[in-house]
Design an enzyme around this catalytic site. Structure first.
Site, PDB file in Angstrom:
ATOM      1  N   HIS A  73      33.260  34.453  50.314  1.00  0.00           N
ATOM      2  CA  HIS A  73      32.372  35.588  50.555  1.00  0.00           C
ATOM      3  C   HIS A  73      31.171  35.026  51.299  1.00  0.00           C
ATOM      4  CE1 HIS A  73      30.107  39.294  49.130  1.00  0.00           C
ATOM      5  NE2 HIS A  73      29.125  38.498  49.501  1.00  0.00           N
ATOM      6  N   HIS A 108      42.724  41.411  48.696  1.00  0.00           N
ATOM      7  CA  HIS A 108      41.343  41.538  48.220  1.00  0.00           C
ATOM      8  C   HIS A 108      41.154  42.882  47.514  1.00  0.00           C
ATOM      9  CE1 HIS A 108      36.848  40.644  49.302  1.00  0.00           C
ATOM     10  NE2 HIS A 108      36.930  41.336  48.173  1.00  0.00           N
ATOM     11  N   ASP A 163      39.241  45.340  50.063  1.00  0.00           N
ATOM     12  CA  ASP A 163      38.027  45.151  49.262  1.00  0.00           C
ATOM     13  C   ASP A 163      37.784  46.394  48.409  1.00  0.00           C
ATOM     14  OD1 ASP A 163      35.795  44.084  48.098  1.00  0.00           O
ATOM     15  OD2 ASP A 163      34.520  44.195  49.879  1.00  0.00           O
ATOM     16  N   HIS A 170      39.651  44.773  43.774  1.00  0.00           N
ATOM     17  CA  HIS A 170      38.916  44.658  42.512  1.00  0.00           C
ATOM     18  C   HIS A 170      39.529  45.640  41.516  1.00  0.00           C
ATOM     19  CE1 HIS A 170      35.656  42.151  44.194  1.00  0.00           C
ATOM     20  NE2 HIS A 170      35.880  42.857  45.298  1.00  0.00           N
ATOM     21  N   LEU A 171      40.159  45.107  40.476  1.00  0.00           N
ATOM     22  CA  LEU A 171      40.781  45.952  39.458  1.00  0.00           C
ATOM     23  C   LEU A 171      39.897  46.119  38.226  1.00  0.00           C
ATOM     24  CD1 LEU A 171      44.515  44.790  39.675  1.00  0.00           C
ATOM     25  CD2 LEU A 171      43.407  46.748  40.778  1.00  0.00           C
ATOM     26  N   ASN A 230      28.994  45.720  50.592  1.00  0.00           N
ATOM     27  CA  ASN A 230      28.724  44.313  50.864  1.00  0.00           C
ATOM     28  C   ASN A 230      29.977  43.659  51.441  1.00  0.00           C
ATOM     29  OD1 ASN A 230      28.250  41.556  50.768  1.00  0.00           O
ATOM     30  ND2 ASN A 230      27.473  41.533  48.684  1.00  0.00           N
TER      31      ASN A 230
END
Length: 428
Positions: A177, A56, A303, A58-59, A276
């Protein structure tokens, strides 16, 4: 490819051994190994683990290169001991077609710091209304196996059922999610004593738990696989534990920050703690640690959510949600799970390498540190203690909740198929 001899490493925290790497694979593990012409790394009792796998991440590329790129994100990953990351689909454009996931995959191939496996969106544009090109993304060069609308919940039960049915055909998994949108309208932090005292909109635990309960039942009905992203409440733990006891094919992840931080930190109104799902209570934190130790929660996932300075250096209500995590994850897990006696280093390797690789079908990663296996490895100085300094991060963003906090452990070396990507704490 040159040979590398790692001398005196504690493989999975065991007794010191030597590990010989040759041609991208582990050639031998044992005592008093030698190899003519090999580059020697004196481990000095540091812990050697299989390269970490993050299910998990985010790039941000394409579309938000001001936050992160595939190159900077994979450099951050290598700095944190990772050799494989799964890139979430909430990019611009959304990774909901074969073309976009292939673009991300090829950028990962070019970066060279770790393998990048794109995660495909479940629905077109993450809008929850129409299934995306799941089959085409799976059949693409990227070979997508994990699908998620992370950042948004697949809130429509019919759409979620159809997605589970679709991915079952090729052994994929839907990563949910879990956030009931109607229960979190205007929510700013965990609903509880602190939110009431601060007057901030509350984010109730039931908003997560109700979706998890629904989705494990849907997975049972369909006979498919569901994965729960960033599980954060004690109640969610009990639902997943019940589902597993029933034989439902569910897996779950917890983030490092939910293993350590609580909603009490929000009293500072520092937006670095806005995330979140939100930081929860001390009771939730303890339940998450116990669940990770006993296997109810399968894996740790970062995350990693980078944001530019202006999106965090503002008033709480306007701030973006998310924290960077690739470069601090292993240290937080050592502090919360190893140093507390809840997990040994073999358990860390299981939760942060082998199981996430299995869930995501990451071939060649999460393998044992033994002869004949790919040389995806990380060496950790577990005796190190020091404050976190985001100025030294490889990530393009600095939104860490740990700035100035002393954490244990430091990754000194990372190898991707025998090639060093990090040497003595410095990227190659």
């Amino acid at each position: 490819m040159s040979k590398t001899l790692i001398r005196g490493a504690k493989v999975l925290g065991g007794e010191p051994q030597d590990v010989l790497i040759d041609g991208g694979v582990v050639e031998a593990v044992g005592r008093d190994l030698s190899a003519e012409g090999a580059e020697v790394v004196e481990a000095g009792g540091k812990v050697l683990l299989p390269g970490l796998v993050d299910l998990h991440t985010h790039l941000r590329e394409p579309g938000r290169e001001d936050s992160e790129t595939v190159l900077t994100g994979t450099r951050a990953a290598a700095s944190g001991g990772y050799t494989n990351v799964f890139a979430m689909a909430n990019t611009f454009p959304v990774a909901d077609t074969a073309g976009v996931v292939e673009q991300v995959w090829r950028l990962g191939q070019e970066s060279g710091y770790c393998d990048v496996q794109p995660i495909g969106a479940v629905t077109v544009g993450l809008d929850g209304a129409k299934l995306a090109e799941l089959g085409a993304m799976h059949e693409s060069a990227a070979g997508v196996t994990v699908f998620s609308d992370d950042g948004k919940c697949v809130h429509d039960a019919v759409i979620m059922r159809r997605a589970l049915e679709y991915v079952k055909a090729f052994g994929g998994v839907v990563a949910q999610h879990a956030q009931e949108p109607r229960l979190t309208e205007g929510a700013q932090m965990n609903e509880g004593v602190v939110s009431a005292e601060l007057g901030l909109g509350g984010w109730p635990a039931v908003a997560e738990e109700s979706i998890i309960a629904r989705d494990v039942l849907l997975a049972e009905h369909v006979g498919s696989r569901v994965h729960i992203c960033h599980l954060s409440t004690a109640g969610s733990v009990e639902i997943v534990r019940w589902a597993k006891s029933r034989g439902i094919d569910v897996t779950a992840e917890v983030t490092p920050h939910h293993l350590l931080l609580t909603d009490e930190l929000v009293r500072s109104y520092n937006p670095v703690y806005k995330v979140n799902p939100p930081l929860r209570t001390e009771r939730d934190v303890m339940a998450l640690r116990e669940a990770l130790a006993d296997g109810t929660i399968d894996i740790v996932a970062t995350d990693h959510a980078p944001h530019p300075h202006e999106d965090k250096d503002c008033e709480w209500a306007a701030a973006a949600m998310g924290m960077v995590g690739l470069e601090t994850a292993l240290s937080v897990v050592q502090a919360t799970m190893v140093d507390t006696g809840l997990l040994d280093w073999a358990g860390v390797a299981d939760r942060m390498s082998s199981k996430p690789a299995k869930i995501g079908q990451a071939t060649g990663h999460g393998r044992p540190v033994s002869a004949g296996e790919p040389a995806n490895l990380t060496l950790v100085d577990t005796e190190y203690r020091g404050p976190v300094d985001p100025a030294g991060f490889a990530s393009r963003s600095r939104n860490t909740p740990y700035e100035g906090r002393e954490l244990p452990g430091r990754v000194t070396h990372t190898w991707l198929r025998g090639k060093a990507t990090l040497v003595d704490g410095k990227l190659t």
